[in-house]
Design a protein around this motif. Sequence first.
Motif, PDB file in Angstrom:
ATOM      1  N   ALA A  30      18.099 -49.053  16.779  1.00 53.86           N
ATOM      2  CA  ALA A  30      18.433 -49.348  15.387  1.00 53.86           C
ATOM      3  C   ALA A  30      18.060 -50.781  15.044  1.00 53.86           C
ATOM      4  O   ALA A  30      18.382 -51.719  15.783  1.00 53.86           O
ATOM      5  CB  ALA A  30      19.925 -49.119  15.142  1.00 53.86           C
ATOM      6  N   GLY A  31      17.384 -50.945  13.917  1.00 49.29           N
ATOM      7  CA  GLY A  31      16.996 -52.275  13.490  1.00 49.29           C
ATOM      8  C   GLY A  31      16.968 -52.420  11.987  1.00 49.29           C
ATOM      9  O   GLY A  31      17.294 -51.491  11.234  1.00 49.29           O
ATOM     10  N   LEU A  32      16.585 -53.602  11.547  1.00 49.93           N
ATOM     11  CA  LEU A  32      16.386 -53.921  10.141  1.00 49.93           C
ATOM     12  C   LEU A  32      14.964 -54.446   9.978  1.00 49.93           C
ATOM     13  O   LEU A  32      14.424 -55.073  10.893  1.00 49.93           O
ATOM     14  CB  LEU A  32      17.366 -54.994   9.668  1.00 49.93           C
ATOM     15  CG  LEU A  32      18.861 -54.687   9.779  1.00 49.93           C
ATOM     16  CD1 LEU A  32      19.667 -55.936   9.448  1.00 49.93           C
ATOM     17  CD2 LEU A  32      19.260 -53.534   8.874  1.00 49.93           C
ATOM     18  N   TRP A  33      14.381 -54.208   8.805  1.00 46.23           N
ATOM     19  CA  TRP A  33      13.043 -54.716   8.554  1.00 46.23           C
ATOM     20  C   TRP A  33      13.031 -55.550   7.279  1.00 46.23           C
ATOM     21  O   TRP A  33      13.937 -55.446   6.448  1.00 46.23           O
ATOM     22  CB  TRP A  33      12.025 -53.575   8.455  1.00 46.23           C
ATOM     23  CG  TRP A  33      12.194 -52.694   7.232  1.00 46.23           C
ATOM     24  CD1 TRP A  33      13.001 -51.594   7.130  1.00 46.23           C
ATOM     25  CD2 TRP A  33      11.556 -52.854   5.962  1.00 46.23           C
ATOM     26  NE1 TRP A  33      12.909 -51.057   5.869  1.00 46.23           N
ATOM     27  CE2 TRP A  33      12.026 -51.795   5.130  1.00 46.23           C
ATOM     28  CE3 TRP A  33      10.639 -53.746   5.450  1.00 46.23           C
ATOM     29  CZ2 TRP A  33      11.605 -51.645   3.809  1.00 46.23           C
ATOM     30  CZ3 TRP A  33      10.212 -53.607   4.133  1.00 46.23           C
ATOM     31  CH2 TRP A  33      10.697 -52.557   3.334  1.00 46.23           C
ATOM     32  N   ALA A  34      12.005 -56.384   7.157  1.00 42.88           N
ATOM     33  CA  ALA A  34      11.875 -57.244   5.975  1.00 42.88           C
ATOM     34  C   ALA A  34      10.406 -57.421   5.631  1.00 42.88           C
ATOM     35  O   ALA A  34       9.516 -57.226   6.465  1.00 42.88           O
ATOM     36  CB  ALA A  34      12.526 -58.605   6.227  1.00 42.88           C
ATOM     37  N   SER A  35      10.170 -57.791   4.379  1.00 40.39           N
ATOM     38  CA  SER A  35       8.829 -58.114   3.887  1.00 40.39           C
ATOM     39  C   SER A  35       8.837 -59.559   3.408  1.00 40.39           C
ATOM     40  O   SER A  35       9.733 -59.968   2.672  1.00 40.39           O
ATOM     41  CB  SER A  35       8.442 -57.187   2.732  1.00 40.39           C
ATOM     42  OG  SER A  35       7.214 -57.578   2.157  1.00 40.39           O
ATOM     43  N   ASN A  36       7.842 -60.324   3.841  1.00 38.24           N
ATOM     44  CA  ASN A  36       7.775 -61.745   3.505  1.00 38.24           C
ATOM     45  C   ASN A  36       6.371 -62.082   3.018  1.00 38.24           C
ATOM     46  O   ASN A  36       5.375 -61.706   3.637  1.00 38.24           O
ATOM     47  CB  ASN A  36       8.120 -62.577   4.750  1.00 38.24           C
ATOM     48  CG  ASN A  36       7.987 -64.072   4.533  1.00 38.24           C
ATOM     49  OD1 ASN A  36       6.908 -64.580   4.298  1.00 38.24           O
ATOM     50  ND2 ASN A  36       9.095 -64.775   4.645  1.00 38.24           N
ATOM     51  N   ARG A  37       6.272 -62.799   1.898  1.00 39.15           N
ATOM     52  CA  ARG A  37       4.977 -63.276   1.402  1.00 39.15           C
ATOM     53  C   ARG A  37       4.900 -64.803   1.380  1.00 39.15           C
ATOM     54  O   ARG A  37       3.827 -65.366   1.171  1.00 39.15           O
ATOM     55  CB  ARG A  37       4.717 -62.736  -0.013  1.00 39.15           C
ATOM     56  CG  ARG A  37       4.484 -61.231  -0.054  1.00 39.15           C
ATOM     57  CD  ARG A  37       4.122 -60.762  -1.443  1.00 39.15           C
ATOM     58  NE  ARG A  37       3.877 -59.321  -1.469  1.00 39.15           N
ATOM     59  CZ  ARG A  37       2.704 -58.755  -1.202  1.00 39.15           C
ATOM     60  NH1 ARG A  37       1.663 -59.520  -0.907  1.00 39.15           N
ATOM     61  NH2 ARG A  37       2.568 -57.456  -1.243  1.00 39.15           N
ATOM     62  N   LYS A  38       6.007 -65.454   1.610  1.00 42.37           N
ATOM     63  CA  LYS A  38       6.044 -66.909   1.483  1.00 42.37           C
ATOM     64  C   LYS A  38       5.380 -67.610   2.660  1.00 42.37           C
ATOM     65  O   LYS A  38       4.749 -68.666   2.504  1.00 42.37           O
ATOM     66  CB  LYS A  38       7.497 -67.372   1.349  1.00 42.37           C
ATOM     67  CG  LYS A  38       7.645 -68.856   1.066  1.00 42.37           C
ATOM     68  CD  LYS A  38       9.099 -69.205   0.803  1.00 42.37           C
ATOM     69  CE  LYS A  38       9.246 -70.690   0.488  1.00 42.37           C
ATOM     70  NZ  LYS A  38      10.662 -71.055   0.218  1.00 42.37           N
ATOM     71  N   ALA A  39       5.517 -67.031   3.869  1.00 42.94           N
ATOM     72  CA  ALA A  39       5.054 -67.723   5.070  1.00 42.94           C
ATOM     73  C   ALA A  39       3.540 -67.865   5.128  1.00 42.94           C
ATOM     74  O   ALA A  39       3.016 -68.883   5.585  1.00 42.94           O
ATOM     75  CB  ALA A  39       5.567 -67.000   6.316  1.00 42.94           C
ATOM     76  N   THR A  40       2.797 -66.848   4.674  1.00 42.96           N
ATOM     77  CA  THR A  40       1.337 -66.859   4.802  1.00 42.96           C
ATOM     78  C   THR A  40       0.600 -66.650   3.491  1.00 42.96           C
ATOM     79  O   THR A  40      -0.625 -66.791   3.446  1.00 42.96           O
ATOM     80  CB  THR A  40       0.880 -65.760   5.782  1.00 42.96           C
ATOM     81  OG1 THR A  40       1.132 -64.480   5.196  1.00 42.96           O
ATOM     82  CG2 THR A  40       1.603 -65.869   7.117  1.00 42.96           C
ATOM     83  N   GLY A  41       1.306 -66.291   2.430  1.00 41.98           N
ATOM     84  CA  GLY A  41       0.654 -65.966   1.169  1.00 41.98           C
ATOM     85  C   GLY A  41       0.266 -64.506   1.061  1.00 41.98           C
ATOM     86  O   GLY A  41      -0.133 -64.040  -0.003  1.00 41.98           O
ATOM     87  N   GLU A  42       0.384 -63.765   2.161  1.00 38.77           N
ATOM     88  CA  GLU A  42       0.150 -62.329   2.185  1.00 38.77           C
ATOM     89  C   GLU A  42       1.386 -61.642   2.744  1.00 38.77           C
ATOM     90  O   GLU A  42       2.226 -62.271   3.403  1.00 38.77           O
ATOM     91  CB  GLU A  42      -1.070 -61.992   3.051  1.00 38.77           C
ATOM     92  CG  GLU A  42      -2.365 -62.606   2.546  1.00 38.77           C
ATOM     93  CD  GLU A  42      -3.531 -62.259   3.434  1.00 38.77           C
ATOM     94  OE1 GLU A  42      -3.310 -61.674   4.516  1.00 38.77           O
ATOM     95  OE2 GLU A  42      -4.667 -62.578   3.053  1.00 38.77           O
ATOM     96  N   GLU A  43       1.510 -60.333   2.501  1.00 35.10           N
ATOM     97  CA  GLU A  43       2.699 -59.637   2.981  1.00 35.10           C
ATOM     98  C   GLU A  43       2.712 -59.575   4.505  1.00 35.10           C
ATOM     99  O   GLU A  43       1.737 -59.185   5.141  1.00 35.10           O
ATOM    100  CB  GLU A  43       2.764 -58.215   2.424  1.00 35.10           C
ATOM    101  CG  GLU A  43       4.050 -57.514   2.846  1.00 35.10           C
ATOM    102  CD  GLU A  43       4.164 -56.093   2.337  1.00 35.10           C
ATOM    103  OE1 GLU A  43       5.286 -55.677   2.000  1.00 35.10           O
ATOM    104  OE2 GLU A  43       3.117 -55.405   2.286  1.00 35.10           O
ATOM    105  N   VAL A  44       3.835 -59.984   5.072  1.00 30.90           N
ATOM    106  CA  VAL A  44       4.075 -59.883   6.513  1.00 30.90           C
ATOM    107  C   VAL A  44       5.338 -59.046   6.703  1.00 30.90           C
ATOM    108  O   VAL A  44       6.407 -59.394   6.189  1.00 30.90           O
ATOM    109  CB  VAL A  44       4.262 -61.265   7.168  1.00 30.90           C
ATOM    110  CG1 VAL A  44       4.603 -61.110   8.655  1.00 30.90           C
ATOM    111  CG2 VAL A  44       3.014 -62.123   6.990  1.00 30.90           C
ATOM    112  N   LEU A  45       5.217 -57.944   7.424  1.00 32.45           N
ATOM    113  CA  LEU A  45       6.374 -57.121   7.761  1.00 32.45           C
ATOM    114  C   LEU A  45       6.942 -57.578   9.101  1.00 32.45           C
ATOM    115  O   LEU A  45       6.196 -58.009   9.990  1.00 32.45           O
ATOM    116  CB  LEU A  45       5.982 -55.644   7.837  1.00 32.45           C
ATOM    117  CG  LEU A  45       5.455 -55.014   6.549  1.00 32.45           C
ATOM    118  CD1 LEU A  45       5.022 -53.576   6.807  1.00 32.45           C
ATOM    119  CD2 LEU A  45       6.502 -55.062   5.446  1.00 32.45           C
TER     120      LEU A  45
END
Length: 230
Positions: free
Chosen positions: A136-151
């Motif tokens: 069991a886990g959690l996931w996230a989407s980030n665009r701030k770190a690289t300018g592109e979507e990172v899951l």
Amino acid sequence: MCSNYDSVTSPERLRIYFGVDAPAGSIKGEVWPLYQAPFIRRHPHADVGDDAVPPREAMAGLFGMLPHWAGEVAFGRRTYNARSETVAEKPSYRDAWRNGQHCVIPVEHIYEPDWRSGVAVPTRIQRKDGKPMGIAGLWASNRKATGEEVLSFTMLTINADDHGLFKNFHRPEDEKRMVVILRDDQYDEWLDAPADRSMAFMQQYPAQLLMATPEPQRGRRRTGASPTSK
């Protein structure tokens, strides 16, 4: 706390045991924090009523949670495990927990250090029946770190001081922890569960269904990583 594991990379095993196709992109077999590995989430269009849309999808993401506000990928070195006791309050995880961004992490084996001899012996933990584990886990989407979507994703953990197997790992003075290993029939329930039902899944997997094998030659991560949860 798990910082090293072998992911399920076989397309056949992903289909048979998790009902998903292998994710696009490069994924690692031996996984450490910030390595890219598969995780499984509810398909975003699963509820549209189209039979062509699968209920689950496998994605490639970084092992180590990057919340949407994190400004650098290195943040994930500290967030690969989330304590279930504090996950709803910790800034790194609380949005994903509140929004029900659940995932199942397909794992062949996890590795923990056995200190009972006085030195750390890497030990492989797996299911006795040969099936992979769904953690069991959690996931996230980030665009701030690289300018592109990172899951990215994190594994949920619980106390294991009284667990028949996981109580043997880590230093004697440390609290014993274990990842949340789901039963096969819980995968869809976990992926669909809202925040107010999520804690019900934070249970110990039976020790008698697991086996541990010392693997002293297991490679160590040179740079190290601290199993803290921010």
